[in-house]
Design a protein around this motif. Structure first.
Motif, PDB file in Angstrom:
ATOM      1  N   TRP A  29       0.767  -1.324  -0.057  1.00  0.00           N
ATOM      2  CA  TRP A  29      -0.124   0.049   0.069  1.00  0.00           C
ATOM      3  C   TRP A  29       0.960   1.111  -0.084  1.00  0.00           C
ATOM      4  O   TRP A  29       0.517   2.210  -0.222  1.00  0.00           O
ATOM      5  CB  TRP A  29      -0.758   0.060   1.087  1.00  0.00           C
ATOM      6  CG  TRP A  29      -1.531  -1.359   1.456  1.00  0.00           C
ATOM      7  CD1 TRP A  29      -1.267  -2.210   2.285  1.00  0.00           C
ATOM      8  CD2 TRP A  29      -2.941  -1.579   0.433  1.00  0.00           C
ATOM      9  NE1 TRP A  29      -2.452  -3.147   1.956  1.00  0.00           N
ATOM     10  CE2 TRP A  29      -3.284  -2.899   0.993  1.00  0.00           C
ATOM     11  CE3 TRP A  29      -3.435  -0.927  -0.579  1.00  0.00           C
ATOM     12  CZ2 TRP A  29      -4.452  -3.407   0.360  1.00  0.00           C
ATOM     13  CZ3 TRP A  29      -4.678  -1.732  -1.108  1.00  0.00           C
ATOM     14  CH2 TRP A  29      -5.131  -2.845  -0.374  1.00  0.00           C
ATOM     15  N   PHE A  30       2.021   1.060   0.138  1.00  0.00           N
ATOM     16  CA  PHE A  30       2.996   2.454   0.529  1.00  0.00           C
ATOM     17  C   PHE A  30       3.678   2.817  -0.835  1.00  0.00           C
ATOM     18  O   PHE A  30       4.563   3.679  -0.810  1.00  0.00           O
ATOM     19  CB  PHE A  30       3.873   2.065   1.628  1.00  0.00           C
ATOM     20  CG  PHE A  30       3.283   1.828   2.952  1.00  0.00           C
ATOM     21  CD1 PHE A  30       2.930   3.083   3.575  1.00  0.00           C
ATOM     22  CD2 PHE A  30       3.238   0.749   3.436  1.00  0.00           C
ATOM     23  CE1 PHE A  30       2.085   2.918   4.839  1.00  0.00           C
ATOM     24  CE2 PHE A  30       2.583   0.417   4.558  1.00  0.00           C
ATOM     25  CZ  PHE A  30       2.129   1.906   5.317  1.00  0.00           C
ATOM     26  N   ALA A  31       3.580   1.971  -2.029  1.00  0.00           N
ATOM     27  CA  ALA A  31       4.471   1.931  -3.197  1.00  0.00           C
ATOM     28  C   ALA A  31       4.177   3.561  -3.693  1.00  0.00           C
ATOM     29  O   ALA A  31       5.248   3.799  -4.339  1.00  0.00           O
ATOM     30  CB  ALA A  31       4.324   0.992  -4.089  1.00  0.00           C
ATOM     31  N   GLY A  32       3.277   4.134  -3.413  1.00  0.00           N
ATOM     32  CA  GLY A  32       2.902   5.264  -4.009  1.00  0.00           C
ATOM     33  C   GLY A  32       2.418   5.581  -5.614  1.00  0.00           C
ATOM     34  O   GLY A  32       1.838   4.586  -5.883  1.00  0.00           O
ATOM     35  N   SER A  33       2.789   6.378  -6.291  1.00  0.00           N
ATOM     36  CA  SER A  33       2.311   6.708  -7.609  1.00  0.00           C
ATOM     37  C   SER A  33       2.919   5.744  -8.662  1.00  0.00           C
ATOM     38  O   SER A  33       3.559   4.666  -8.189  1.00  0.00           O
ATOM     39  CB  SER A  33       2.996   7.985  -7.959  1.00  0.00           C
ATOM     40  OG  SER A  33       4.535   8.142  -8.253  1.00  0.00           O
ATOM     41  N   ALA A  34       2.116   5.611  -9.731  1.00  0.00           N
ATOM     42  CA  ALA A  34       2.343   4.727 -10.858  1.00  0.00           C
ATOM     43  C   ALA A  34       4.021   4.709 -11.362  1.00  0.00           C
ATOM     44  O   ALA A  34       4.345   3.912 -11.542  1.00  0.00           O
ATOM     45  CB  ALA A  34       1.455   4.939 -12.042  1.00  0.00           C
ATOM     46  N   GLU A  35       4.773   5.915 -11.123  1.00  0.00           N
ATOM     47  CA  GLU A  35       6.082   6.086 -11.461  1.00  0.00           C
ATOM     48  C   GLU A  35       6.954   5.329 -10.430  1.00  0.00           C
ATOM     49  O   GLU A  35       8.118   5.134 -10.522  1.00  0.00           O
ATOM     50  CB  GLU A  35       6.457   7.392 -11.467  1.00  0.00           C
ATOM     51  CG  GLU A  35       5.812   8.133 -12.729  1.00  0.00           C
ATOM     52  CD  GLU A  35       4.420   8.803 -12.452  1.00  0.00           C
ATOM     53  OE1 GLU A  35       3.770   8.619 -11.531  1.00  0.00           O
ATOM     54  OE2 GLU A  35       3.757   8.885 -13.318  1.00  0.00           O
ATOM     55  N   GLN A  36       6.480   4.880  -9.374  1.00  0.00           N
ATOM     56  CA  GLN A  36       7.213   4.205  -8.121  1.00  0.00           C
ATOM     57  C   GLN A  36       8.439   4.881  -8.019  1.00  0.00           C
ATOM     58  O   GLN A  36       9.808   4.476  -7.876  1.00  0.00           O
ATOM     59  CB  GLN A  36       7.601   3.050  -8.788  1.00  0.00           C
ATOM     60  CG  GLN A  36       6.198   2.069  -9.229  1.00  0.00           C
ATOM     61  CD  GLN A  36       5.857   1.478  -7.857  1.00  0.00           C
ATOM     62  OE1 GLN A  36       6.038   0.662  -7.080  1.00  0.00           O
ATOM     63  NE2 GLN A  36       4.645   1.746  -7.478  1.00  0.00           N
ATOM     64  N   ASN A  37       8.286   6.237  -7.564  1.00  0.00           N
ATOM     65  CA  ASN A  37       9.421   7.131  -7.453  1.00  0.00           C
ATOM     66  C   ASN A  37      10.427   6.685  -6.245  1.00  0.00           C
ATOM     67  O   ASN A  37      11.646   6.709  -6.442  1.00  0.00           O
ATOM     68  CB  ASN A  37       9.134   8.507  -7.086  1.00  0.00           C
ATOM     69  CG  ASN A  37       8.530   9.258  -8.469  1.00  0.00           C
ATOM     70  OD1 ASN A  37       8.700   9.098  -9.610  1.00  0.00           O
ATOM     71  ND2 ASN A  37       7.503   9.974  -8.085  1.00  0.00           N
ATOM     72  N   VAL A  38       9.920   6.379  -5.170  1.00  0.00           N
ATOM     73  CA  VAL A  38      10.619   6.233  -4.179  1.00  0.00           C
ATOM     74  C   VAL A  38      11.374   4.644  -4.268  1.00  0.00           C
ATOM     75  O   VAL A  38      12.682   4.496  -4.022  1.00  0.00           O
ATOM     76  CB  VAL A  38       9.854   6.293  -2.841  1.00  0.00           C
ATOM     77  CG1 VAL A  38      10.732   5.332  -1.576  1.00  0.00           C
ATOM     78  CG2 VAL A  38       9.794   7.488  -2.348  1.00  0.00           C
ATOM     79  N   PRO A  39      10.546   3.559  -4.606  1.00  0.00           N
ATOM     80  CA  PRO A  39      11.243   2.483  -4.779  1.00  0.00           C
ATOM     81  C   PRO A  39      12.312   2.206  -6.104  1.00  0.00           C
ATOM     82  O   PRO A  39      13.328   1.673  -5.682  1.00  0.00           O
ATOM     83  CB  PRO A  39      10.065   1.468  -5.235  1.00  0.00           C
ATOM     84  CG  PRO A  39       8.613   2.063  -4.755  1.00  0.00           C
ATOM     85  CD  PRO A  39       9.113   3.482  -4.639  1.00  0.00           C
ATOM     86  N   ARG A  40      12.079   3.049  -6.927  1.00  0.00           N
ATOM     87  CA  ARG A  40      12.961   3.214  -8.038  1.00  0.00           C
ATOM     88  C   ARG A  40      14.177   3.815  -7.337  1.00  0.00           C
ATOM     89  O   ARG A  40      15.549   3.565  -7.821  1.00  0.00           O
ATOM     90  CB  ARG A  40      12.680   3.895  -9.242  1.00  0.00           C
ATOM     91  CG  ARG A  40      11.535   3.015 -10.056  1.00  0.00           C
ATOM     92  CD  ARG A  40      11.231   4.002 -11.561  1.00  0.00           C
ATOM     93  NE  ARG A  40      10.965   5.435 -11.381  1.00  0.00           N
ATOM     94  CZ  ARG A  40      11.160   6.429 -11.848  1.00  0.00           C
ATOM     95  NH1 ARG A  40      12.727   6.191 -12.091  1.00  0.00           N
ATOM     96  NH2 ARG A  40      10.734   7.648 -11.507  1.00  0.00           N
ATOM     97  N   ALA A  41      14.123   4.970  -6.567  1.00  0.00           N
ATOM     98  CA  ALA A  41      15.337   5.664  -6.190  1.00  0.00           C
ATOM     99  C   ALA A  41      16.198   4.618  -5.299  1.00  0.00           C
ATOM    100  O   ALA A  41      17.221   4.702  -5.228  1.00  0.00           O
ATOM    101  CB  ALA A  41      14.778   6.763  -5.332  1.00  0.00           C
ATOM    102  N   GLN A  42      15.384   3.983  -4.423  1.00  0.00           N
ATOM    103  CA  GLN A  42      15.960   2.775  -3.568  1.00  0.00           C
ATOM    104  C   GLN A  42      16.905   1.686  -4.384  1.00  0.00           C
ATOM    105  O   GLN A  42      17.867   1.516  -3.886  1.00  0.00           O
ATOM    106  CB  GLN A  42      15.152   2.168  -2.682  1.00  0.00           C
ATOM    107  CG  GLN A  42      14.353   3.119  -1.537  1.00  0.00           C
ATOM    108  CD  GLN A  42      13.176   2.645  -0.996  1.00  0.00           C
ATOM    109  OE1 GLN A  42      12.162   1.827  -1.440  1.00  0.00           O
ATOM    110  NE2 GLN A  42      12.922   2.873   0.317  1.00  0.00           N
ATOM    111  N   MET A  43      16.292   1.376  -5.572  1.00  0.00           N
ATOM    112  CA  MET A  43      16.942   0.381  -6.265  1.00  0.00           C
ATOM    113  C   MET A  43      18.551   0.924  -6.787  1.00  0.00           C
ATOM    114  O   MET A  43      19.473   0.393  -6.974  1.00  0.00           O
ATOM    115  CB  MET A  43      16.144  -0.377  -7.277  1.00  0.00           C
ATOM    116  CG  MET A  43      15.088  -1.355  -6.910  1.00  0.00           C
ATOM    117  SD  MET A  43      14.507  -2.044  -8.174  1.00  0.00           S
ATOM    118  CE  MET A  43      13.444  -1.142  -9.005  1.00  0.00           C
TER     119      MET A  43
END
Length: 218
Positions: A97-111
Motif C-alpha cells: 500500500w505504500f508504493a505510491g504513484s504509478a512512477e514508483q519514485n521512491v522504490p526506483r530511487a532505492q534500487m
C-alpha cells in the motif's frame, strides 16, 4: 544487533537529528558494556528500512536524501567507534500500500541508489508478504520473514558472495509483443502467488501493467 526504529517519520524528519537520540544512546550503551567486559566492538553493517512517509516525493529528492542519510550514519559510526572503514549499508524497499504513484519514485530511487553506491546493498520489497486487514502493517511472522531475508543478504555480503538485485533490466517492444529481461538471484524467473493482505493471489497479468497516453493496455 541494535534496533533503534522510530515510526511514522519522513527521511527529512530523521535527518533533522530529532530522531537520533534512541540510536545514539543505544550505541553508547553497547560501547560501554563491551568496554567493561574487555570486548572490541565493530559495526558490520547498517540496515535502513524507511520510505513509507515519503511515498509521494520525487525520484530525485529521495535519491539525494538517501545519499545524505548514508553519509550521516557513516559519520556517526566513525565518531563512535573510531573507524574510517566504509560500513556496509542495506536499504529495504517499500511496497504494498505504500508504493505510491504509478512512477514508483521512491522504490526506483532505492534500487538505483544501491546499484550506483559502493558498499550499499538492496533488500527487495516486502510487498508479497501477508499483512493485517488494514494493509498498513505486516503480520508478526511476515516481519520475521522480512528480517530473515535481510540477514541472508547481509551474510552473503559478509562472506563475499555476489548479491544480485531482482529487477527488470531491459524491455523491448516488437509488434504487439514486449520482451522483458530480468536480473534474477536464483534463475529461472518464476511467478508465484503474492499476498493481498492475507489472501494468496495469483495475478493473471503476472503483475505487469503497460500504459500509453490513452491509459492501461489490455
Amino acid at each position: 544487533a541494535i534496533e533503534a526504529g522510530t515510526g511514522s517519520r519522513s527521511i527529512a524528519d530523521l535527518l533533522s537529528g530529532d530522531c537520533w537520540d534512541r540510536l545514539v544512546s543505544a550505541i553508547d550503551y553497547v560501547v560501554k558494556a563491551a568496554s567493561a567486559q574487555g570486548y572490541e566492538v565493530c559495526v558490520p553493517g547498517i540496515i535502513y528500512i524507511q520510505g513509507e512517509n515519503d511515498n509521494q516525493q520525487t525520484y530525485d529528492y529521495y535519491l539525494s536524501q538517501l545519499g545524505v542519510m548514508r553519509a550521516q550514519m557513516q559519520q556517526l559510526v566513525s565518531s563512535k567507534f573510531g573507524t574510517t572503514r566504509d560500513v556496509d549499508f542495506y536499504v529495504g524497499q517499500i511496497g504494498g500500500w505504500f508504493a505510491g504513484s504509478a512512477e514508483q519514485n521512491v522504490p526506483r530511487a532505492q534500487m538505483d541508489f544501491c546499484k550506483n553506491t559502493p558498499n550499499t546493498h538492496f533488500i527487495e520489497s516486502y510487498q508479497a508478504l501477508p499483512s493485517q486487514p488494514s494493509g498498513w502493517h505486516l503480520l508478526a511472522n511476515s516481519y520475521r520473514w522480512m528480517g530473515c531475508h535481510a540477514a541472508k543478504i547481509a551474510h552473503k555480503v559478509r562472506v563475499g558472495q555476489k548479491h544480485t538485485i531482482f529487477r527488470m533490466s531491459d524491455a523491448v517492444h516488437s509488434g504487439n509483443t514486449l520482451y522483458v529481461s530480468f536480473d534474477v538471484p536464483v534463475p529461472p524467473l518464476q511467478f508465484q502467488p503474492a499476498y493481498l493482505k492475507s489472501v494468496a493471489t495469483t495475478f493473471s497479468d503476472k503483475g505487469f501493467t503497460v500504459s500509453d497516453g490513452n491509459g492501461d493496455l489490455k
